[in-house]
Design an enzyme around this catalytic site. Structure first.
Site, PDB file in Angstrom:
ATOM      1  N   HIS A   1      -1.389   1.217   7.156  1.00 30.99           N
ATOM      2  CA  HIS A   1      -2.067   1.267   5.859  1.00 30.99           C
ATOM      3  C   HIS A   1      -2.065   2.706   5.357  1.00 30.99           C
ATOM      4  CE1 HIS A   1      -4.438   0.012   2.506  1.00 30.99           C
ATOM      5  NE2 HIS A   1      -5.337   0.965   2.751  1.00 30.99           N
TER       6      HIS A   1
ATOM      7  N   ASP B   1      -8.234   4.262  -3.008  1.00 34.08           N
ATOM      8  CA  ASP B   1      -7.291   3.270  -2.498  1.00 34.08           C
ATOM      9  C   ASP B   1      -6.998   2.216  -3.561  1.00 34.08           C
ATOM     10  OD1 ASP B   1      -5.784   1.489  -1.038  1.00 34.08           O
ATOM     11  OD2 ASP B   1      -7.173   1.367   0.650  1.00 34.08           O
TER      12      ASP B   1
ATOM     13  N   CYS C   1       0.811  -1.225   0.000  1.00 30.81           N
ATOM     14  CA  CYS C   1       0.000   0.000   0.000  1.00 30.81           C
ATOM     15  C   CYS C   1       0.840   1.268   0.000  1.00 30.81           C
ATOM     16  CB  CYS C   1      -0.949  -0.001   1.190  1.00 30.81           C
ATOM     17  SG  CYS C   1      -0.141   0.117   2.810  1.00 30.81           S
TER      18      CYS C   1
END
Length: 257
Positions: free
Chosen positions: A108, A123, A68
């Site tokens: 994250h 995202d 991520c």
């Protein structure tokens, strides 16, 4: 166009045209289909410090994927290049197996895009749980090929917005994805390096145990580990066992790695 702009569009096959907010859906689908979510650098102990140049080299020149903090960072740079008002925010993933917040903390990373006075979660770094669309912070449900998603305000020790997920063919009910802090913006690449170190070294990290590669396909998604290759097509699951030789073959054949 800048090198990053040209290379990112080339990597995902996105045309050299103006990128509007309405085209983010297409951009996110193409990104998810072309750039895998994977932890091979961590498992092979070849991580580098993070910078614009290093992330560009890894994802846009070497055609690798990432986690991520790399995938959403390269998207952040690309969105900025195209005039979007975006920032990187940090969140804590909910561990579904243990039914608790991840002990790795705020590791994250996702994009928070402001458009016409409203904020949207964008995202591309949450494995097989990608919304594939901007999700408003209003609680409105957004549906895509992967499932249903919504983001709601919450009072939580880790953040102020909660991401709910209901994946097609997998979830009967809503589940918690992660909570993020809309005010906790990543201010420097050093913060991303700290996240990488935690992911690499923390005993509770989900990404330092075994290789994991996953990406979206036009009919579903595919996931490869050293134990198995799982492919979802039109809601049907096919699974095959792996050995070391076959893992390397599938890694190259299906993910270009």
């Amino acid at each position: 166009m800048s090198d990053l702009n040209v290379l990112f569009r080339k990597r995902i096959g996105f045309p050299e045209e103006e990128l509007t907010f309405e085209k983010l859906d297409e951009l996110l689908v193409r990104t998810a289909e072309k750039i895998p979510f994977e932890n091979l650098c961590i498992m092979e102990n070849r991580t580098r410090g993070l910078s614009n140049e290093i992330v560009m080299d890894k994802i846009l020149l070497q055609n690798e994927g990432g986690l991520c903090y790399e995938l959403n960072y390269i998207l952040y740079l690309f969105l900025q290049e195209n005039g979007f008002d975006t920032s990187l925010v940090r969140g804590v993933v909910f561990n579904q197996m243990k039914q608790e917040w991840s002990k790795t903390g705020k590791t994250h990373v996702a994009n928070l895009v402001q458009h016409n006075g409203k904020f949207f979660l964008v995202d591309t770094g949450f494995g097989g749980n990608l919304p594939l669309k901007p999700v408003p912070l209003s609680g409105e449900t957004v549906s895509s090929a992967t499932g249903d998603f919504r983001v709601e305000p919450v009072k939580n020790e880790h953040g102020d917005y909660l991401v709910h997920i209901k994946l097609n063919h997998k979830d009967q009910d809503w589940k918690i994805g992660y909570v993020f802090d809309s005010m906790d913006h990543v201010k420097s690449v050093e913060e991303l390096e700290e996240i990488q170190t935690i992911i690499k070294e923390h005993p509770e990290s989900a990404f330092n145990k075994r290789p994991l590669i996953t990406k979206l396909t036009s009919k579903g998604n595919m996931t490869l580990t050293t134990d198995s290759f799982t492919e979802w097509e039109d809601g049907q699951e096919k699974k095959k066992g792996m050995d070391e030789k076959t893992f390397k073959e599938y890694k190259r054949m299906y993910f270009g790695l």
